[in-house]
Design an enzyme around this catalytic site. Structure first.
Site, PDB file in Angstrom:
ATOM      1  N   PHE A 181       3.171 -11.575   1.526  1.00 31.12           N
ATOM      2  CA  PHE A 181       4.097 -11.088   0.359  1.00 31.12           C
ATOM      3  C   PHE A 181       5.256 -10.331   0.827  1.00 31.12           C
ATOM      4  O   PHE A 181       4.768  -9.225   1.626  1.00 31.12           O
ATOM      5  CB  PHE A 181       3.301 -10.282  -0.569  1.00 31.12           C
ATOM      6  CG  PHE A 181       4.189 -10.111  -1.810  1.00 31.12           C
ATOM      7  CD1 PHE A 181       4.666 -10.943  -2.587  1.00 31.12           C
ATOM      8  CD2 PHE A 181       4.749  -8.620  -1.847  1.00 31.12           C
ATOM      9  CE1 PHE A 181       5.553 -10.611  -3.624  1.00 31.12           C
ATOM     10  CE2 PHE A 181       5.800  -8.370  -2.883  1.00 31.12           C
ATOM     11  CZ  PHE A 181       5.961  -9.243  -3.891  1.00 31.12           C
ATOM     12  N   ASP A 220       5.959  -5.805   8.697  1.00 29.22           N
ATOM     13  CA  ASP A 220       6.148  -5.346   7.295  1.00 29.22           C
ATOM     14  C   ASP A 220       4.914  -4.252   7.000  1.00 29.22           C
ATOM     15  O   ASP A 220       3.989  -4.793   6.909  1.00 29.22           O
ATOM     16  CB  ASP A 220       6.228  -6.307   6.224  1.00 29.22           C
ATOM     17  CG  ASP A 220       6.199  -5.935   4.880  1.00 29.22           C
ATOM     18  OD1 ASP A 220       6.070  -4.972   4.534  1.00 29.22           O
ATOM     19  OD2 ASP A 220       6.545  -6.796   3.991  1.00 29.22           O
ATOM     20  N   LYS A 234       7.445   2.078  -0.142  1.00 28.83           N
ATOM     21  CA  LYS A 234       6.302   2.405  -1.053  1.00 28.83           C
ATOM     22  C   LYS A 234       5.853   3.938  -0.827  1.00 28.83           C
ATOM     23  O   LYS A 234       6.378   4.886  -1.599  1.00 28.83           O
ATOM     24  CB  LYS A 234       4.994   1.639  -0.797  1.00 28.83           C
ATOM     25  CG  LYS A 234       5.259   0.438  -1.500  1.00 28.83           C
ATOM     26  CD  LYS A 234       4.018  -0.430  -1.733  1.00 28.83           C
ATOM     27  CE  LYS A 234       4.173  -1.919  -2.257  1.00 28.83           C
ATOM     28  NZ  LYS A 234       3.783  -2.036  -3.665  1.00 28.83           N
TER      29      LYS A 234
HETATM   30  C1  LIG Z   1       3.907  -5.721   2.144  1.00 31.51           C
HETATM   31  C2  LIG Z   1       4.955  -5.655   1.155  1.00 31.51           C
HETATM   32  N1  LIG Z   1       6.388  -6.059   1.498  1.00 31.51           N
HETATM   33  C3  LIG Z   1       7.312  -5.952   0.401  1.00 31.51           C
HETATM   34  C4  LIG Z   1       7.040  -5.621  -0.974  1.00 31.51           C
HETATM   35  C5  LIG Z   1       8.320  -5.462  -1.751  1.00 31.51           C
HETATM   36  O1  LIG Z   1       8.345  -4.106  -1.928  1.00 31.51           O
HETATM   37  P1  LIG Z   1       9.096  -3.757  -3.443  1.00 31.51           P
HETATM   38  O2  LIG Z   1       8.355  -4.239  -4.320  1.00 31.51           O
HETATM   39  O3  LIG Z   1       9.247  -2.355  -3.237  1.00 31.51           O
HETATM   40  O4  LIG Z   1      10.436  -4.593  -3.296  1.00 31.51           O
HETATM   41  C6  LIG Z   1       5.719  -5.235  -1.142  1.00 31.51           C
HETATM   42  C7  LIG Z   1       5.579  -4.911  -2.612  1.00 31.51           C
HETATM   43  O5  LIG Z   1       4.290  -4.876  -2.948  1.00 31.51           O
HETATM   44  C8  LIG Z   1       4.721  -5.359  -0.336  1.00 31.51           C
HETATM   45  O6  LIG Z   1       3.522  -5.262  -0.602  1.00 31.51           O
END
Ligand SMILES: Cc1ncc(COP(=O)(O)O)c(C=O)c1O
Length: 406
Positions: free
Chosen positions: A146, A231, A260
Site C-alpha cells: 500500500f 516506503d 505519519k
Molecule cells: C506505507 C504507507 N505508504 C503510504 C501511505 C499513504 O499515506 P497518506 O495516507 O498520508 O497519504 C500509507 C498510509 O497508510 C502507508 O501506510
C-alpha cells in the site's frame, strides 16, 4: 428579548449530511486526548492504539510538542518555498543525520512523499538512458503493498479495492512477492529504474520484509543500477524501535518516503534521497506550496526532540518485548480465534482466523481502539510513549474480548 433556540445537529448527522462518503461511517466522535488515552463526545475513555493510524508518535498533546507548536504558531506559520525558513533547514539536517548523506524534500502526506519517490525513479531512469525520457521508467513493487491513494501511489498498490474505478492507471509498475527475491529479480529488465517496497507492509497486514530480502534487494539494485526506494511512511520514525525500520537489516536505501509519525499529528511528509540520486531534482522539477512550513517543521522537530530526550527508541525496544510475548501467549491460548502475531516494536499485527471487524468493535466497547489491516489482521499501533502498564492493559482487554467471543 428571548433568543431563538439554536439546535445543533450531532456530529454524526453533520457527517452524514455533508462529508463525502469515501470513508466508512465512523463509530465514535473523539473530542479530547492525553498521552495514550482519548475520550469521545459521550465522555467514554479509550486506550488509543490506533494513534491516528501510526501518526501520534508522542501520544496526544505531549507538552513539549504542544509548546513548540504554540510557540511557532505565534511566530511564523507559513512562508512557501519561495523563501527559506530556519526550521526546514534544521529538520533536513536532523533527517540527514538519521538517514545518511543526502538531501530532503518536504511535503504533506505519505502519498505525496511516495509521488516524489516515483518521480525520482523516472529521473534516475532518464539519466540511465543518457537523458532520453520514457525509455527506462519501470518500478517493481510488492504484491499486497500500500503506497497511497494518488495516481502514482494507487498504481504502485496492486489491490482491486484501491484501484477499482480509477483505471487507467500510471503505466510501468510490476509486482513481485514480498520476501521472494527471485520473483523481483525475474521482473528486472532493461526498462527498470527502481525497486520500491514498504520495509514493513502496514495496510497489507503487518508483513515485514526480512533482513535477507532487503539485503538481496540492495545487492540487486547495486548490480542493475536501480534505485532502492523504501516506503517508511508507516513503519518509520521510531515505530519499530529503530529510527527507520530498515535499520534492523543494516542496509542503506537510495531514497526513503516518510510521513505519519514524523509530525506527531501535524501533517508533514518527506523524502530523503541519498547522494547517488540527490542531484536528480533540479530547480523547477518538483514542489508543493505547503511543504516544510515553519509550523509543520516545528512539530516534526518537537517529535525528534522527544524521541531523543525521552529515549523512545530504547523504550519501544525494551517495552515491546514482554508485550509481544504476551500477545504471542494469547495467540497460543486462543488458537481457534488467533492465527499468529507479526511485526516488531510498536507495529504489531494480530492475525485472526475470521474477519476482525466484530473483534475490533468488541475491543472498542471494552475501551481499546485498534485498526484493521489486510488478511484478517488487527493492528496494534501504540504511541511510542505508551507505558508498560498501558501495553499490559491492552493485552488484558484483548484477552477478555477473546474469552467473551470463544
Ligand atoms: C506505507 C504507507 N505508504 C503510504 C501511505 C499513504 O499515506 P497518506 O495516507 O498520508 O497519504 C500509507 C498510509 O497508510 C502507508 O501506510
Amino acid at each position: 428579548m428571548s433568543q431563538p433556540e439554536i439546535t445543533r445537529a450531532s456530529t454524526a448527522d453533520l457527517y452524514d449530511a455533508h462529508v463525502l462518503k469515501n470513508y466508512g461511517r465512523p463509530a465514535l466522535t473523539l473530542v479530547r486526548g492525553r498521552g495514550s488515552l482519548v475520550w469521545d463526545d459521550q465522555g467514554r475513555q479509550f486506550l488509543d492504539f490506533t494513534s491516528g493510524i501510526a501518526v501520534s508518535a508522542l501520544g496526544h498533546c505531549h507538552p513539549h510538542w504542544v509548546a513548540a507548536v504554540q510557540r511557532q504558531a505565534g511566530e511564523l506559520i507559513h512562508t512557501s518555498n519561495l523563501f527559506r525558513n530556519p526550521n526546514q533547514g534544521e529538520l533536513a539536517r536532523r533527517l540527514v543525520g538519521q538517514a545518511g548523506p543526502g538531501r530532503v524534500f518536504f511535503c504533506n502526506s505519505g502519498a505525496e512523499a511516495n509521488e516524489g519517490l516515483l518521480k525520482l525513479a523516472r529521473l534516475h531512469g532518464m539519466k540511465k538512458a543518457g537523458g532520453e525520457e520514457g525509455k527506462i521508467y519501470k518500478v517493481i513493487c510488492a504484491k499486497s503493498a500500500f503506497h497511497g491513494r494518488t495516481f502514482g501511489g494507487m498504481s504502485a498498490t496492486p489491490q482491486e479495492k484501491i484501484q477499482k474505478g480509477f483505471r487507467p492507471l500510471v503505466p510501468g509498475f510490476a509486482f513481485g512477492e514480498l520476501n521472494n527475491l527471485a520473483s523481483f529479480e525475474a521482473l528486472v529488465d532493461d526498462q527498470t529504474a527502481a525497486i520500491f517496497v514498504e520495509t514493513i507492509q502496514g495496510e497489507g497486514g503487518v508483513n515485514p520484509a526480512t533482513p535477507e530480502f532487503l539485503l538481496g534487494l540492495r545487492d540487486l539494485c547495486n548490480r542493475r543500477d536501480l534505485l532502492l526506494m523504501l516506503d517508511e511512511v508507516q513503519c518509520g520514525v521510531g515505530r519499530t524501535g529503530k529510527f527507520f525500520a530498515y535499520d534492523h537489516a543494516g542496509i542503506r536505501p537510495d531514497a526513503i518516503g516518510m510521513a505519519k509519525g514524523l509530525g506527531g499529528g501535524f501533517p508533514i511528509g518527506a523524502i530523503w534521497v541519498g547522494e547517488k540520486a540527490a542531484d536528480l531534482f533540479q530547480p523547477g522539477m518538483h514542489g508543493t506550496t505547503f511543504g516544510g512550513t515553519p509550523l509543520a517543521c516545528a512539530a516534526a522537530l518537537a517529535v525528534l526532540d522527544v524521541i531523543e530526550k525521552e529515549r523512545l527508541l530504547e523504550k519501544v525496544t525494551v517495552n515491546s518485548v514482554p508485550w509481544i510475548a504476551s500477545l504471542r501467549a494469547l495467540a497460543n491460548d486462543f488458537p481457534s480465534q488467533v492465527l499468529g502475531v507479526r511485526g516488531c516494536g510498536f507495529m504489531v499485527g494480530l492475525q485472526l482466523v475470521n474477519d476482525p471487524a466484530p473483534t475490533i468493535g468488541a475491543l472498542r466497547e471494552a475501551g481499546l481502539l485498534a485498526p484493521a489491516a489486510g488478511g484478517n489482521v488487527i493492528r496494534l499501533l501504540p504511541p511510542l510513549t505508551a507505558t508498560p502498564e498501558e501495553l499490559a492493559r491492552s493485552v488484558e482487554i484483548i484477552r477478555a474480548v477473546l474469552v467473551a467471543q470463544s
